[in-house]
Design a protein around this motif. Sequence first.
Motif, PDB file in Angstrom:
ATOM      1  N   ALA A 234       0.839  -1.202   0.000  1.00 54.09           N
ATOM      2  CA  ALA A 234       0.000   0.000   0.000  1.00 54.09           C
ATOM      3  C   ALA A 234       0.871   1.248   0.000  1.00 54.09           C
ATOM      4  CB  ALA A 234      -0.927  -0.009   1.207  1.00 54.09           C
ATOM      5  N   ASN A 235       0.225   2.400  -0.109  1.00 54.83           N
ATOM      6  CA  ASN A 235       0.950   3.667  -0.029  1.00 54.83           C
ATOM      7  C   ASN A 235       0.092   4.698   0.673  1.00 54.83           C
ATOM      8  OD1 ASN A 235      -0.273   5.713  -2.223  1.00 54.83           O
ATOM      9  ND2 ASN A 235      -0.341   3.638  -3.073  1.00 54.83           N
ATOM     10  N   VAL A 236       0.736   5.719   1.208  1.00 48.95           N
ATOM     11  CA  VAL A 236       0.003   6.797   1.880  1.00 48.95           C
ATOM     12  C   VAL A 236       0.467   8.154   1.363  1.00 48.95           C
ATOM     13  CG1 VAL A 236      -0.580   5.584   4.016  1.00 48.95           C
ATOM     14  CG2 VAL A 236       1.636   6.706   3.825  1.00 48.95           C
ATOM     15  N   ASN A 237      -0.488   9.017   1.195  1.00 49.82           N
ATOM     16  CA  ASN A 237      -0.256  10.439   0.999  1.00 49.82           C
ATOM     17  C   ASN A 237      -1.186  11.166   1.965  1.00 49.82           C
ATOM     18  OD1 ASN A 237      -2.808  10.221  -0.218  1.00 49.82           O
ATOM     19  ND2 ASN A 237      -1.956  10.215  -2.285  1.00 49.82           N
ATOM     20  N   VAL A 238      -1.274  12.469   1.866  1.00 48.56           N
ATOM     21  CA  VAL A 238      -2.122  13.214   2.804  1.00 48.56           C
ATOM     22  C   VAL A 238      -3.570  12.749   2.723  1.00 48.56           C
ATOM     23  CG1 VAL A 238      -3.133  15.493   3.242  1.00 48.56           C
ATOM     24  CG2 VAL A 238      -0.661  15.255   2.990  1.00 48.56           C
ATOM     25  N   ARG A 239      -4.045  12.553   1.507  1.00 51.11           N
ATOM     26  CA  ARG A 239      -5.430  12.102   1.339  1.00 51.11           C
ATOM     27  C   ARG A 239      -5.631  10.724   1.979  1.00 51.11           C
ATOM     28  NH1 ARG A 239      -8.699  10.222  -3.870  1.00 51.11           N
ATOM     29  NH2 ARG A 239     -10.794  10.975  -3.331  1.00 51.11           N
TER      30      ARG A 239
ATOM     31  N   PHE B 232       4.490   2.385   1.557  1.00 48.47           N
ATOM     32  CA  PHE B 232       5.490   3.402   1.263  1.00 48.47           C
ATOM     33  C   PHE B 232       4.868   4.790   1.220  1.00 48.47           C
ATOM     34  CE2 PHE B 232       3.944   1.942  -2.856  1.00 48.47           C
ATOM     35  CZ  PHE B 232       3.797   3.109  -3.584  1.00 48.47           C
ATOM     36  N   CYS B 233       5.707   5.784   1.374  1.00 49.26           N
ATOM     37  CA  CYS B 233       5.268   7.184   1.405  1.00 49.26           C
ATOM     38  C   CYS B 233       5.212   7.744  -0.008  1.00 49.26           C
ATOM     39  CB  CYS B 233       6.221   7.997   2.268  1.00 49.26           C
ATOM     40  SG  CYS B 233       5.855   9.769   2.287  1.00 49.26           S
ATOM     41  N   ASP B 234       4.033   8.186  -0.413  1.00 41.30           N
ATOM     42  CA  ASP B 234       3.828   8.741  -1.748  1.00 41.30           C
ATOM     43  C   ASP B 234       3.332  10.177  -1.639  1.00 41.30           C
ATOM     44  OD1 ASP B 234       3.426   9.113  -4.462  1.00 41.30           O
ATOM     45  OD2 ASP B 234       1.539   8.022  -4.518  1.00 41.30           O
TER      46      ASP B 234
ATOM     47  N   VAL C 268       3.099  13.921   3.832  1.00 42.36           N
ATOM     48  CA  VAL C 268       3.243  12.865   4.828  1.00 42.36           C
ATOM     49  C   VAL C 268       4.663  12.863   5.400  1.00 42.36           C
ATOM     50  CG1 VAL C 268       3.264  10.368   5.176  1.00 42.36           C
ATOM     51  CG2 VAL C 268       1.419  11.427   3.886  1.00 42.36           C
ATOM     52  N   SER C 269       5.668  13.028   4.534  1.00 38.51           N
ATOM     53  CA  SER C 269       7.043  13.058   5.040  1.00 38.51           C
ATOM     54  C   SER C 269       7.262  14.286   5.937  1.00 38.51           C
ATOM     55  CB  SER C 269       8.048  13.055   3.883  1.00 38.51           C
ATOM     56  OG  SER C 269       7.904  14.186   3.057  1.00 38.51           O
ATOM     57  N   LEU C 270       6.635  15.412   5.589  1.00 34.07           N
ATOM     58  CA  LEU C 270       6.736  16.601   6.440  1.00 34.07           C
ATOM     59  C   LEU C 270       6.021  16.366   7.770  1.00 34.07           C
ATOM     60  CD1 LEU C 270       7.568  19.515   6.875  1.00 34.07           C
ATOM     61  CD2 LEU C 270       5.535  20.247   5.596  1.00 34.07           C
ATOM     62  N   GLY C 271       4.865  15.716   7.705  1.00 38.75           N
ATOM     63  CA  GLY C 271       4.140  15.387   8.931  1.00 38.75           C
ATOM     64  C   GLY C 271       4.963  14.495   9.844  1.00 38.75           C
ATOM     65  N   ALA C 272       5.684  13.543   9.255  1.00 36.13           N
ATOM     66  CA  ALA C 272       6.534  12.649  10.038  1.00 36.13           C
ATOM     67  C   ALA C 272       7.644  13.428  10.731  1.00 36.13           C
ATOM     68  CB  ALA C 272       7.119  11.566   9.137  1.00 36.13           C
ATOM     69  N   LYS C 273       8.223  14.392  10.029  1.00 35.77           N
ATOM     70  CA  LYS C 273       9.272  15.223  10.628  1.00 35.77           C
ATOM     71  C   LYS C 273       8.722  16.038  11.794  1.00 35.77           C
ATOM     72  CE  LYS C 273      12.201  15.778   6.516  1.00 35.77           C
ATOM     73  NZ  LYS C 273      12.744  16.738   5.530  1.00 35.77           N
ATOM     74  N   ILE C 274       7.517  16.583  11.626  1.00 40.57           N
ATOM     75  CA  ILE C 274       6.885  17.360  12.694  1.00 40.57           C
ATOM     76  C   ILE C 274       6.718  16.500  13.948  1.00 40.57           C
ATOM     77  CG2 ILE C 274       4.727  18.494  13.397  1.00 40.57           C
ATOM     78  CD1 ILE C 274       4.471  19.422  10.434  1.00 40.57           C
ATOM     79  N   LEU C 275       6.459  15.200  13.737  1.00 41.48           N
ATOM     80  CA  LEU C 275       6.257  14.287  14.861  1.00 41.48           C
ATOM     81  C   LEU C 275       7.565  13.719  15.403  1.00 41.48           C
ATOM     82  CD1 LEU C 275       3.078  12.421  13.581  1.00 41.48           C
ATOM     83  CD2 LEU C 275       3.208  14.166  15.376  1.00 41.48           C
TER      84      LEU C 275
ATOM     85  N   ILE D 162      13.479  11.433   8.631  1.00 45.60           N
ATOM     86  CA  ILE D 162      13.083  10.970   7.301  1.00 45.60           C
ATOM     87  C   ILE D 162      13.693  11.880   6.246  1.00 45.60           C
ATOM     88  CG2 ILE D 162      10.899  12.267   7.347  1.00 45.60           C
ATOM     89  CD1 ILE D 162       9.644   9.861   5.832  1.00 45.60           C
ATOM     90  N   GLU D 163      14.141  11.301   5.150  1.00 47.49           N
ATOM     91  CA  GLU D 163      14.841  12.024   4.097  1.00 47.49           C
ATOM     92  C   GLU D 163      13.982  12.089   2.824  1.00 47.49           C
ATOM     93  OE1 GLU D 163      17.603  13.470   4.841  1.00 47.49           O
ATOM     94  OE2 GLU D 163      17.753  12.504   6.814  1.00 47.49           O
ATOM     95  N   PRO D 164      14.307  13.000   1.884  1.00 49.44           N
ATOM     96  CA  PRO D 164      13.576  13.054   0.606  1.00 49.44           C
ATOM     97  C   PRO D 164      13.564  11.717  -0.129  1.00 49.44           C
ATOM     98  CG  PRO D 164      14.930  15.014   0.854  1.00 49.44           C
ATOM     99  CD  PRO D 164      15.272  14.114   2.006  1.00 49.44           C
ATOM    100  N   ALA D 165      14.616  10.911   0.040  1.00 50.75           N
ATOM    101  CA  ALA D 165      14.692   9.614  -0.641  1.00 50.75           C
ATOM    102  C   ALA D 165      13.657   8.623  -0.138  1.00 50.75           C
ATOM    103  CB  ALA D 165      16.083   9.015  -0.454  1.00 50.75           C
ATOM    104  N   HIS D 166      13.022   8.919   0.995  1.00 51.31           N
ATOM    105  CA  HIS D 166      12.026   8.016   1.554  1.00 51.31           C
ATOM    106  C   HIS D 166      10.622   8.331   1.046  1.00 51.31           C
ATOM    107  CE1 HIS D 166      15.156   7.755   4.933  1.00 51.31           C
ATOM    108  NE2 HIS D 166      15.251   6.662   4.194  1.00 51.31           N
ATOM    109  N   ARG D 167      10.516   9.257   0.140  1.00 51.77           N
ATOM    110  CA  ARG D 167       9.234   9.581  -0.484  1.00 51.77           C
ATOM    111  C   ARG D 167       9.344   9.321  -1.979  1.00 51.77           C
ATOM    112  NH1 ARG D 167       8.115  14.548  -3.995  1.00 51.77           N
ATOM    113  NH2 ARG D 167       5.894  14.354  -4.363  1.00 51.77           N
ATOM    114  N   MET D 168       8.355   8.648  -2.571  1.00 53.99           N
ATOM    115  CA  MET D 168       8.450   8.262  -3.985  1.00 53.99           C
ATOM    116  C   MET D 168       7.088   8.352  -4.653  1.00 53.99           C
ATOM    117  SD  MET D 168       9.207   4.451  -2.722  1.00 53.99           S
ATOM    118  CE  MET D 168      10.060   5.230  -1.351  1.00 53.99           C
ATOM    119  N   THR D 169       7.080   8.665  -5.952  1.00 50.74           N
ATOM    120  CA  THR D 169       5.846   8.710  -6.722  1.00 50.74           C
ATOM    121  C   THR D 169       5.981   7.803  -7.940  1.00 50.74           C
ATOM    122  OG1 THR D 169       6.636  10.686  -7.874  1.00 50.74           O
ATOM    123  CG2 THR D 169       5.220  11.035  -5.976  1.00 50.74           C
ATOM    124  N   CYS D 170       4.950   7.056  -8.214  1.00 51.42           N
ATOM    125  CA  CYS D 170       4.986   5.989  -9.213  1.00 51.42           C
ATOM    126  C   CYS D 170       5.469   6.405 -10.603  1.00 51.42           C
ATOM    127  CB  CYS D 170       3.606   5.351  -9.307  1.00 51.42           C
ATOM    128  SG  CYS D 170       3.465   4.110 -10.599  1.00 51.42           S
TER     129      CYS D 170
END
Length: 256
Positions: free
Chosen positions: A39-44, A66-68, A72-79, A83-91
């Motif tokens: 599966a994948n997650v984005n803000v939606r 995975f983070c798409d 979401v990656s910014l939200g993870a940093k806030i918490l 997490i790095e830019p390489a941990h976010r990917m788009t198909c």
Amino acid sequence: MERFSEIKILDTKFHKLTVNDLINYIVASGKIEQKRTIANVNVRGINFAYELPWYRDFINNADLVFCDGFGVSLGAKILGYQIEPAHRMTCPDYIETLALACEQQNVSLFLLAGKPGVTDKAISKLLEIAPNLRIEGHHGYFEKSGAEEEAVIEKINKFKPDVLYIGFGMPLQERWIQDNFHKIDTRVFLPLGACLDFYTESVYRGPRWLTDNGFEWLTRLIVEPNRLWKRYVVGNPLFFYRVFKQRITQAILVKR
């Protein structure tokens, strides 16, 4: 199979991994006689998970998430997660690399997505770079019940793909996987939303300087304001409100 560290936002998980990790996992899973869901997650997606218990369970029970989404990656940093830019990917950025890996490992792929014609165009493009790839497809605009759905499932099962890509959009694609998990003869369920629309340029994705910096949503909003305004104008601030609320709650608990 490699295990990846888990991140949780609003009680919904995703894993900390790179594109290469994801592709290796998909291909390896496609060669094992065991059904897996990736599966994948984005803000939606996180918003859906917050509001729909079945959707949250789908994500949290998936074998890999995975983070798409930049949000979401910014939200993870806030918490407080590292997490790095390489941990976010788009198909659209890695679908050809995935096709090449599938070709090299003799892993078959079935594309179930898009309006009539989009899947055919995607298959043609992928075969140009991976000519020996075993691939078939069907558009995603079919009735999700009854005889038409049964015919699509029969087509999939006749091909017996190692990896089944489903792109109906959230949360329809996840519900469809959940409802048909035991009916479909595949090893990997891979919901990827509108990936083929962007890959075939059927839908304008936006310039790279926007998409690479977390503003792909802005282009989509400008192109389709009537359909997407609620998703982004309401959904994005709502997500960050919930994340900051969780952050404040965490801080209070730490002080106690």
